[in-house]
Design a protein around this motif. Structure first.
Motif, short mmCIF file in Angstrom:
data_model
loop_
_atom_site.label_atom_id
_atom_site.label_comp_id
_atom_site.label_asym_id
_atom_site.label_seq_id
_atom_site.Cartn_x
_atom_site.Cartn_y
_atom_site.Cartn_z
N CYS A 276 0.83 -1.20 0.00
CA CYS A 276 0.00 0.00 0.00
C CYS A 276 0.87 1.25 0.00
CB CYS A 276 -0.92 -0.02 1.21
SG CYS A 276 -2.10 1.34 1.28
N ALA A 277 1.90 1.28 0.84
CA ALA A 277 2.79 2.45 0.91
C ALA A 277 3.56 2.64 -0.40
CB ALA A 277 3.75 2.28 2.08
N THR A 278 4.01 1.53 -0.98
CA THR A 278 4.76 1.62 -2.23
C THR A 278 3.89 2.11 -3.38
OG1 THR A 278 6.21 -0.20 -1.52
CG2 THR A 278 6.14 0.32 -3.89
N ASP A 279 2.69 1.56 -3.51
CA ASP A 279 1.79 1.97 -4.58
C ASP A 279 1.38 3.43 -4.45
OD1 ASP A 279 1.95 -0.56 -5.58
OD2 ASP A 279 0.01 -1.24 -4.80
N ARG A 280 1.18 3.87 -3.23
CA ARG A 280 0.81 5.28 -3.04
C ARG A 280 1.92 6.20 -3.52
NH1 ARG A 280 1.73 9.76 -0.65
NH2 ARG A 280 3.66 8.90 0.21
N ALA A 281 3.16 5.84 -3.15
CA ALA A 281 4.29 6.67 -3.56
C ALA A 281 4.48 6.65 -5.08
CB ALA A 281 5.55 6.19 -2.85
N LEU A 282 4.39 5.47 -5.70
CA LEU A 282 4.60 5.37 -7.15
C LEU A 282 3.52 6.09 -7.94
CD1 LEU A 282 5.72 1.63 -7.43
CD2 LEU A 282 7.15 3.66 -7.65
N GLN A 283 2.28 6.07 -7.42
CA GLN A 283 1.17 6.71 -8.12
C GLN A 283 1.00 8.18 -7.75
OE1 GLN A 283 -2.44 4.30 -7.77
NE2 GLN A 283 -1.20 2.43 -7.62
N GLY A 284 1.78 8.64 -6.79
CA GLY A 284 1.71 10.05 -6.40
C GLY A 284 0.39 10.42 -5.75
N LEU A 285 -0.22 9.50 -5.03
CA LEU A 285 -1.51 9.76 -4.39
C LEU A 285 -1.33 10.40 -3.02
CD1 LEU A 285 -3.25 6.36 -5.22
CD2 LEU A 285 -3.45 8.53 -6.47
N VAL A 286 -2.31 11.16 -2.62
CA VAL A 286 -2.28 11.76 -1.28
C VAL A 286 -2.42 10.66 -0.23
CG1 VAL A 286 -3.45 13.33 0.31
CG2 VAL A 286 -3.22 13.93 -2.11
N GLU A 287 -3.33 9.73 -0.47
CA GLU A 287 -3.49 8.60 0.42
C GLU A 287 -4.05 7.42 -0.36
OE1 GLU A 287 -6.14 10.15 3.40
OE2 GLU A 287 -7.91 9.46 2.32
N LEU A 288 -3.84 6.25 0.18
CA LEU A 288 -4.32 5.02 -0.46
C LEU A 288 -4.73 4.06 0.64
CD1 LEU A 288 -4.69 3.40 -3.11
CD2 LEU A 288 -2.36 2.53 -2.77
N VAL A 308 -9.49 -11.45 12.21
CA VAL A 308 -9.11 -10.05 12.42
C VAL A 308 -8.98 -9.38 11.06
CG1 VAL A 308 -7.32 -8.48 13.25
CG2 VAL A 308 -7.96 -10.48 14.61
N VAL A 309 -9.66 -8.25 10.91
CA VAL A 309 -9.63 -7.47 9.67
C VAL A 309 -8.84 -6.19 9.91
CG1 VAL A 309 -11.06 -6.12 8.09
CG2 VAL A 309 -11.77 -8.43 8.75
N ALA A 310 -7.98 -5.86 8.97
CA ALA A 310 -7.15 -4.65 9.09
C ALA A 310 -7.49 -3.67 7.98
CB ALA A 310 -5.67 -5.02 9.02
N ARG A 311 -7.70 -2.43 8.36
CA ARG A 311 -7.81 -1.33 7.39
C ARG A 311 -6.47 -0.61 7.39
NH1 ARG A 311 -6.79 3.74 8.26
NH2 ARG A 311 -8.54 4.34 9.56
N ILE A 312 -5.81 -0.60 6.23
CA ILE A 312 -4.47 -0.04 6.11
C ILE A 312 -4.54 1.20 5.23
CG2 ILE A 312 -2.10 -0.48 5.37
CD1 ILE A 312 -2.83 -3.52 5.66
N GLU A 313 -4.10 2.32 5.75
CA GLU A 313 -4.14 3.57 4.99
C GLU A 313 -2.75 4.19 4.96
OE1 GLU A 313 -7.71 6.31 5.00
OE2 GLU A 313 -6.28 7.53 6.16
N SER A 315 -0.29 7.32 3.75
CA SER A 315 -0.28 8.73 3.39
C SER A 315 1.13 9.26 3.57
CB SER A 315 -1.27 9.52 4.25
OG SER A 315 -0.81 9.57 5.60
N SER A 316 1.32 10.53 3.34
CA SER A 316 2.64 11.13 3.52
C SER A 316 3.09 11.08 4.97
CB SER A 316 2.63 12.57 3.02
OG SER A 316 1.66 13.33 3.72
N LEU A 317 2.16 10.85 5.87
CA LEU A 317 2.50 10.76 7.29
C LEU A 317 2.88 9.35 7.70
CD1 LEU A 317 -0.37 13.00 8.77
CD2 LEU A 317 2.00 13.66 8.23
N GLY A 318 2.72 8.39 6.80
CA GLY A 318 3.06 7.01 7.11
C GLY A 318 1.85 6.10 7.03
N LEU A 319 1.95 4.95 7.70
CA LEU A 319 0.87 3.97 7.69
C LEU A 319 -0.02 4.13 8.91
CD1 LEU A 319 2.52 0.61 6.56
CD2 LEU A 319 0.87 1.98 5.29
N ASP A 320 -1.33 4.04 8.67
CA ASP A 320 -2.30 4.03 9.77
C ASP A 320 -3.08 2.73 9.64
OD1 ASP A 320 -3.92 4.97 11.93
OD2 ASP A 320 -5.49 5.39 10.46
N ILE A 321 -2.98 1.88 10.67
CA ILE A 321 -3.60 0.56 10.64
C ILE A 321 -4.65 0.48 11.73
CG2 ILE A 321 -3.24 -1.93 10.83
CD1 ILE A 321 -0.39 -1.50 9.87
#
Length: 450
Positions: A276-288, A308-313, A315-321
């Protein structure tokens, strides 16, 4: 004190015409909408249900105010914005409230006074309060014409700050206040209240939560033996005791789960987080945002692995799980989190209606029993407001309005009450902007009979 209500006063003149005013208009009420609430209360029968749970040791031959009428007056006043029992002293002879309680406007006996109200708030014993709380659950079940196939119940606690040494008050470091943390349970999809429980100001333990859930579900099962029940709550309720009880008794659940080092190091979550972090950076997205699920067993869970289900977001601030634990086997991780779990946010709005707009945080009594009784009365007032809103046409803009808006538009309506020997006529303002809706609600709530 002299009555100065007839003394006149002036306003600035308009086009040379003097304007004078006085409170001498006769039998007028500024709460004409209380009659809608009275119709809703008669349909629900809530005051009689609650009164039946409380012993009345008075000599019935000398009783002026029945227990049901005392409770009815209190819940009507709360709905109209008079949250303190003191307000009943000034409303005792209001013609609108008298009519709502089945009294004639000219009846010399008014409604129950504040001392009477306060005595009955302090009257119920602990055993009677348990019956009263169970009656509210019964009322919830009876509000459905037929048992539903499935319901989702949201359970949450909310801070209720105290200012004194009330029983059950406790210092809470998170809020930095001495408070209660009452538990609220709602059928969030329909906005129905289910149960409210006053409790101390510390976070509930898993054993306590399991006990509350057990008693609540068993009461509901008396009415709905085959309904599929799902419990939903935040991380306070994702404890092993309530989860184990739900699993043993056929109840589904979806609870928030605090993150920890083990879960954040889970290979599935790590892999999805890195992608998720890699794709966000490569695509230039604000968040993914991405989703993942795994099987996990905390030490306190023994050998029981749970989904257990994880929501992974990313952004430029890092990962929020964010994590949830659930007994639901069906549905994708995205649906479990976004559609099912996040819907519990609506419960916060219902708590706001209960606590902020009906002032259920007025728990200033010394006795914990009296404060629980107040919570019950405010929940009864919630039911009246819900019933009025539910009686509106589906297309009415106010059908989704908050209680404060409904009160302003439909309850705070001026009316003149004219009593003759053969009839009572209520004259509302001709320019009332919601006259058509008011009439529609009154017709929808009208019960059969004379």
């Amino acid at each position: 004190m002299a009555d100065d209500s007839g003394f006149s006063f002036t306003f600035p003149a308009i086009r040379g015409r003097k304007i004078t005013a006085a409170f001498d208009g006769g039998r007028l009420t500024s709460d004409g909408g209380v009659l809608l609430l009275a119709q809703a209360e008669r349909r629900l029968g809530i005051a009689d249900r609650l009164a039946a749970c409380i012993a009345d040791p008075r000599d019935q031959g000398r009783v002026i105010h029945r227990v049901a009428d005392i409770l009815r007056a209190r819940m009507l006043a709360i709905s109209c914005g008079y949250e303190d029992a003191d307000d009943l002293d000034t409303l005792r002879h209001d013609p609108g409230f008298k009519l709502a309680l089945g009294k004639l406007p000219g009846d010399p006996f008014g409604l129950a006074s504040q001392p009477t109200m306060s005595r009955w708030e302090n009257a119920p014993t602990t055993r009677e309060l348990i019956r009263l709380t169970g009656t509210l659950v019964d009322l919830y079940c009876a509000s459905y014409p037929v048992p539903p196939a499935a319901v989702t119940l949201d359970i949450d606690d909310t801070v209720d700050v105290v200012h004194g040494a009330q029983q059950l008050s406790f210092w809470n470091g998170h809020y930095g206040e001495r408070c209660f943390l009452p538990i609220h349970v709602y059928d969030t999809a329909t906005g129905r209240p289910v149960a409210m429980l006053l409790r101390t100001g510390k976070t509930p333990s898993g054993k306590e939560v399991a006990g509350h859930v057990r008693r609540l579900v068993r009461r509901i099962r008396r009415h709905w033996p085959d309904t599929r029940i799902t419990l939903r709550g935040d991380g306070h309720y994702g404890r092993p005791e309530p989860m184990a009880w739900c699993e043993a008794n056929g109840i589904d659940y979806i609870f928030g789960l605090p993150g920890n080092r083990t879960l954040h190091a889970d290979p599935v979550i790590v892999r999805e987080g890195d992608a998720c972090a890699t794709d966000r950076a490569l695509q230039g997205l604000v968040e993914l945002r991405r989703y993942a699920e795994t099987r996990y067993a905390a030490k306190t869970w023994g050998n029981t692995e749970r989904r257990v289900v994880a929501r992974i977001e990313a952004s430029s601030l890092g990962l929020d799980i964010r994590l949830v634990v659930t007994s639901l086997a069906e549905g994708s991780a995205e649906r479990i989190y976004d559609t099912l779990y996040c819907a519990r946010g609506q419960a916060e709005n219902l708590i706001k209606l209960h606590k902020a707009q009906l002032k259920s945080d007025r728990t200033s009594c010394r006795s914990a029993n009296a404060n629980q009784m107040r919570l019950i009365l405010h929940t009864a007032a919630y039911w009246l407001m819900w019933a009025v809103r539910h009686a509106m046409p589906a297309t009415a803009p106010l059908r989704t309005a908050e209680f404060a808006t409904i009160r302003l538009r439909l309850l705070k309506v001026a009316a003149r009450v004219v009593e003759t020997t053969s009839r009572i006529r209520i004259a509302f303002a001709s320019a009332c902007p919601d006259a058509a809706l008011f009439r529609s609600i009154a017709l929808n709530l009208r019960t059969t009979g004379p």
